[in-house]
Design a protein around this motif. Sequence first.
Motif, PDB file in Angstrom:
ATOM      1  N   ALA A 111       0.814  -1.223   0.000  1.00 56.06           N
ATOM      2  CA  ALA A 111       0.000   0.000   0.000  1.00 56.06           C
ATOM      3  C   ALA A 111       0.847   1.272   0.000  1.00 56.06           C
ATOM      4  CB  ALA A 111      -0.937  -0.004   1.204  1.00 56.06           C
ATOM      5  N   MET A 112       2.149   1.125   0.214  1.00 60.77           N
ATOM      6  CA  MET A 112       3.071   2.267   0.094  1.00 60.77           C
ATOM      7  C   MET A 112       3.719   2.263  -1.296  1.00 60.77           C
ATOM      8  SD  MET A 112       2.804   3.594   3.111  1.00 60.77           S
ATOM      9  CE  MET A 112       4.120   4.812   3.273  1.00 60.77           C
TER      10      MET A 112
ATOM     11  N   ILE B 122       7.376   6.036  -3.699  1.00 60.81           N
ATOM     12  CA  ILE B 122       6.562   5.720  -2.527  1.00 60.81           C
ATOM     13  C   ILE B 122       5.268   6.535  -2.557  1.00 60.81           C
ATOM     14  CG2 ILE B 122       6.447   5.917  -0.002  1.00 60.81           C
ATOM     15  CD1 ILE B 122       9.423   5.234   0.091  1.00 60.81           C
TER      16      ILE B 122
ATOM     17  N   LYS C 124       1.890   7.735  -0.439  1.00 63.93           N
ATOM     18  CA  LYS C 124       1.293   7.863   0.888  1.00 63.93           C
ATOM     19  C   LYS C 124      -0.211   8.033   0.777  1.00 63.93           C
ATOM     20  CE  LYS C 124       5.242  10.644   1.706  1.00 63.93           C
ATOM     21  NZ  LYS C 124       5.778  11.874   2.323  1.00 63.93           N
ATOM     22  N   ARG C 125      -0.838   8.310   1.907  1.00 62.94           N
ATOM     23  CA  ARG C 125      -2.291   8.472   1.899  1.00 62.94           C
ATOM     24  C   ARG C 125      -2.720   9.912   1.590  1.00 62.94           C
ATOM     25  NH1 ARG C 125      -4.016   5.230   7.479  1.00 62.94           N
ATOM     26  NH2 ARG C 125      -3.370   3.152   6.787  1.00 62.94           N
ATOM     27  N   ASN C 126      -1.745  10.801   1.539  1.00 62.52           N
ATOM     28  CA  ASN C 126      -2.118  12.216   1.583  1.00 62.52           C
ATOM     29  C   ASN C 126      -2.039  12.977   0.262  1.00 62.52           C
ATOM     30  OD1 ASN C 126       0.569  12.435   1.191  1.00 62.52           O
ATOM     31  ND2 ASN C 126       1.036  13.474   3.124  1.00 62.52           N
TER      32      ASN C 126
ATOM     33  N   MET D 258      -2.669   6.075  -1.659  1.00 58.56           N
ATOM     34  CA  MET D 258      -2.983   4.627  -1.651  1.00 58.56           C
ATOM     35  C   MET D 258      -3.102   4.119  -0.217  1.00 58.56           C
ATOM     36  SD  MET D 258      -1.592   1.595  -4.083  1.00 58.56           S
ATOM     37  CE  MET D 258       0.159   1.840  -3.888  1.00 58.56           C
ATOM     38  N   ILE D 259      -3.937   3.083  -0.062  1.00 57.96           N
ATOM     39  CA  ILE D 259      -4.163   2.427   1.237  1.00 57.96           C
ATOM     40  C   ILE D 259      -4.606   0.997   0.942  1.00 57.96           C
ATOM     41  CG2 ILE D 259      -6.618   3.113   1.357  1.00 57.96           C
ATOM     42  CD1 ILE D 259      -6.232   3.648   4.364  1.00 57.96           C
ATOM     43  N   ASP D 260      -4.419   0.080   1.885  1.00 59.99           N
ATOM     44  CA  ASP D 260      -4.960  -1.258   1.631  1.00 59.99           C
ATOM     45  C   ASP D 260      -6.302  -1.430   2.336  1.00 59.99           C
ATOM     46  OD1 ASP D 260      -3.895  -1.540   4.250  1.00 59.99           O
ATOM     47  OD2 ASP D 260      -3.607  -3.684   3.954  1.00 59.99           O
TER      48      ASP D 260
ATOM     49  N   HIS E 112     -10.075   7.398   5.519  1.00 55.19           N
ATOM     50  CA  HIS E 112      -8.657   7.666   5.808  1.00 55.19           C
ATOM     51  C   HIS E 112      -8.026   8.512   4.698  1.00 55.19           C
ATOM     52  CE1 HIS E 112      -8.001   5.466   9.457  1.00 55.19           C
ATOM     53  NE2 HIS E 112      -8.404   4.318   8.945  1.00 55.19           N
TER      54      HIS E 112
ATOM     55  N   ASP F 116      -9.422  12.026   4.914  1.00 53.87           N
ATOM     56  CA  ASP F 116      -8.874  12.745   6.062  1.00 53.87           C
ATOM     57  C   ASP F 116      -7.452  13.226   5.789  1.00 53.87           C
ATOM     58  OD1 ASP F 116      -8.755  13.566   8.831  1.00 53.87           O
ATOM     59  OD2 ASP F 116      -7.468  11.814   9.176  1.00 53.87           O
ATOM     60  N   GLN F 117      -6.623  12.357   5.208  1.00 50.83           N
ATOM     61  CA  GLN F 117      -5.214  12.721   5.051  1.00 50.83           C
ATOM     62  C   GLN F 117      -4.941  13.521   3.786  1.00 50.83           C
ATOM     63  OE1 GLN F 117      -2.127  10.251   6.345  1.00 50.83           O
ATOM     64  NE2 GLN F 117      -3.362   9.130   7.805  1.00 50.83           N
TER      65      GLN F 117
END
Lengths: 351, 351
Positions: free
Chosen positions: B90-91, B158, B160-162, B236-238, B249, B252-253
Amino acid sequence: MLEDKSQELTPISKLGEFGLIKHLTENFPIVQNSTRLSIGDDAAIIDSEGQKVVVSTDMLAEGVHFNLGYVPLKHLGYKSVVVNLSDIAAMNATPTQILVSVAVSNRFPVEALEEIYAGIALACNRYKVDLIGGDTTSSNAGLVISVTAIGLENEDKIVKRNGAKPNDLLVVTGDLGGAYLGLQILEREHSVYLANPNMQPEMEGYDYILERQLKPEARTDVKAKLAQLDVLPTSMIDVSDGLASEILHLSDQSKVGFNVYEEKIPMDETTIHTADELNLNPAMAALNGGEDYELLFTIASSDFDKIKNHPDFTIIGHATENNAGNFLIARGSNQLIPLTAQGWDAFLNKE
Amino acid sequence: MLEDKSQELTPISKLGEFGLIKHLTENFPIVQNSTRLSIGDDAAIIDSEGQKVVVSTDMLAEGVHFNLGYVPLKHLGYKSVVVNLSDIAAMNATPTQILVSVAVSNRFPVEALEEIYAGIALACNRYKVDLIGGDTTSSNAGLVISVTAIGLENEDKIVKRNGAKPNDLLVVTGDLGGAYLGLQILEREHSVYLANPNMQPEMEGYDYILERQLKPEARTDVKAKLAQLDVLPTSMIDVSDGLASEILHLSDQSKVGFNVYEEKIPMDETTIHTADELNLNPAMAALNGGEDYELLFTIASSDFDKIKNHPDFTIIGHATENNAGNFLIARGSNQLIPLTAQGWDAFLNKE
């Protein structure tokens, strides 16, 4: 269990999993340059900046590694970090980050977790490491804490267990046996308390060994001290399971034997007095007790002059040829006693 | 619990802690160049070779994350690794090493640990990651597995979620909801079994969703597929806690809102049929069920053509302005339903 027993308690379910992690980790500042992303994403990011990454993990389980009857939660949080930083220090690396996972049963209120994390925060601050990840979950049973510690170091400075050569000197930091005797006192007083809750525990005079057991420190200071003396150990390990067990590890991996002099093993006065009081042999506490978190290392014999007068280091023996065996040379005699690993073993249910 | 119930069982105390770790980890080959030192010293050594280090940890507890009444130990070992590799995927990083700690009560024989480690070995082999450390300890109670996963990636790759921006497309891999419905079938059949141990469980036709629950896979393949399409996600997130929770999530980020179309959520036929059978809404299983371990990510809308026909990826919505809120657009209507995180929560004691 809780320091302030008068506070109102919050059930963990009130915060939920995400709320809980956020709540517990919100006051952890980032102090390491190498921490590029901390808690809050799927993973944290570390920039090792050309150094090698050193990583170790340890798990502490209630009833096996600690008894909440006499271990304050804050101390437990602190110690769970320290035992992992000690592993990084034993590689001659500098600890930089930790990840902490905690499983707790619903009998623990949020305030209990807050105390554990207060201890973790204290350790992070003391050792300048960043908390960069973790997990908090309920469990059907006891408390389990799992910590992973990360450190950084240049490859040529990292010290493994396998570099000791015959005639190298065997050196230990600080003093040994205290943590084990501290545990004996805690268990004695806890038994007295269980038999009669009105009895006051007799802890006076035992401060040093109680602190060795409840709030050990990792010898992250040793790296700089050795560098200042221009000494790089040929092998190193931390004393978590007892001196005898650690010597056997160095022996096994370096393919050498060791002779250790009982009279040279450094011990604090309180350790010796308490051993006398409990009818225990203090050297046995040092050899088999464990949890002292001192560093045990070997240096080339040519480094003897550099280290001989340093107050932090004691030369306790030397390496011999491979297959020569590992022996304790008894105090006041020349008797050679074969060293065996009777060290602390989580599966022997000592408690 | 054990696959072969006729074998003779060995108490853990017979091997002791060191013997046990050595025994369980002796058949783990090292396949990653970056692993410079593995199990056997105070810590392992990783050479990140100029890449950033990505690290994540997750803990699985008996009775909370798994029920040994119907989860085979080998599957459990496999899954405990996979859920951690999923975080690395997810990263957009490549998983390279894991550390595994296991706490078990003495009711578990050595053979039970061997099955857990057989599952861990299977995952290591399947995902080409090295087991480089860990701890094995007894516990007074249930089984707790803690895994730390490490991955490597160049900084510019890489994710991230943001990083999601308004108008980005929201994309998910594979299909959703299956793991949750697999769990419902396992629990139903386990209840039947407990009521009448002579009843045969009815598992036929549920293979796909049972495998989604018992033996999920981490989408470590997605990174290469996206690279081949020349697409780098903006966030990205799993999907471990359910689609709704993960969208919140990212929202939010990244400071954006999301609109998600119910009819676009990819679901397998077995998932839909089983939901019908159990009188559940399959979209709710996808939104709130969790444990699918697919990847959810955003891409720039200009990347639409690159991804639109790929069988692994489904566009399910898009990002909106910050504070616009997060909504499910219901199938067959234009009704906007606010998304809430009812996702799986280890502290709600759902079981």
